[in-house]
Design a protein around this motif. Structure first.
Motif, PDB file in Angstrom:
ATOM      1  N   MET A  37       0.841  -1.186   0.000  1.00 39.06           N
ATOM      2  CA  MET A  37       0.000   0.000   0.000  1.00 39.06           C
ATOM      3  C   MET A  37       0.879   1.239   0.000  1.00 39.06           C
ATOM      4  O   MET A  37       1.904   1.281   0.653  1.00 39.06           O
ATOM      5  CB  MET A  37      -0.888   0.021   1.247  1.00 39.06           C
ATOM      6  CG  MET A  37      -1.661   1.311   1.390  1.00 39.06           C
ATOM      7  SD  MET A  37      -2.638   1.449   2.898  1.00 39.06           S
ATOM      8  CE  MET A  37      -1.395   1.853   4.083  1.00 39.06           C
TER       9      MET A  37
ATOM     10  N   CYS B 115      -6.955  -0.919   1.949  1.00 42.38           N
ATOM     11  CA  CYS B 115      -5.728  -1.259   1.228  1.00 42.38           C
ATOM     12  C   CYS B 115      -4.952  -2.347   1.962  1.00 42.38           C
ATOM     13  O   CYS B 115      -4.435  -3.280   1.343  1.00 42.38           O
ATOM     14  CB  CYS B 115      -4.854  -0.020   1.050  1.00 42.38           C
ATOM     15  SG  CYS B 115      -5.475   1.173  -0.145  1.00 42.38           S
TER      16      CYS B 115
ATOM     17  N   THR C 233      -2.067  -1.260  -4.239  1.00 36.50           N
ATOM     18  CA  THR C 233      -3.159  -0.472  -3.683  1.00 36.50           C
ATOM     19  C   THR C 233      -2.633   0.905  -3.304  1.00 36.50           C
ATOM     20  O   THR C 233      -1.528   1.031  -2.766  1.00 36.50           O
ATOM     21  CB  THR C 233      -3.775  -1.149  -2.445  1.00 36.50           C
ATOM     22  OG1 THR C 233      -2.779  -1.324  -1.444  1.00 36.50           O
ATOM     23  CG2 THR C 233      -4.398  -2.499  -2.809  1.00 36.50           C
TER      24      THR C 233
END
Length: 104
Positions: free
Chosen positions: A1, A76, A87
């Protein structure tokens, strides 16, 4: 993420033709408008959210937002745990969004 500023999120999104935008807010929040082309997956509806996430294409990049950035960061993280590597969380969320908005 990755947590991205609005500018970085938008620039990266524009360069990714395979990108998918996810709105993890509630129906009530979405009624105030949403980022164009976003798909709503309410993170507060955990069973439906988890089911929807597991059906996503793990090879694509997902640009995720909520109202302020906290729930989208959580989304995420969950997506990463389920094997979705790319993400991108929108810092400040929809509250700070200055781009186009559509009514759902």
């Amino acid at each position: 993420m990755a947590d991205l500023t609005q500018k970085a999120w938008r620039e990266q999104l524009e360069q990714d033709s395979q990108a998918i935008i996810l709105d993890v807010r509630t129906d009530e929040e979405v009624s105030e408008g949403m980022i164009p082309n976003a798909i709503q997956m309410d993170i507060y509806d955990a069973p439906a959210f988890m089911s929807s996430i597991q059906e996503l294409d793990k090879t694509k990049a997902y640009y995720v937002y909520c109202r302020s950035g906290a729930r989208s960061a959580q989304a995420c993280s969950i997506m990463n745990q389920l094997g979705i590597a790319n993400t991108y969380n929108l810092e400040g969320g929809f509250t700070d969004w200055t781009g186009d908005v559509v009514q759902s």
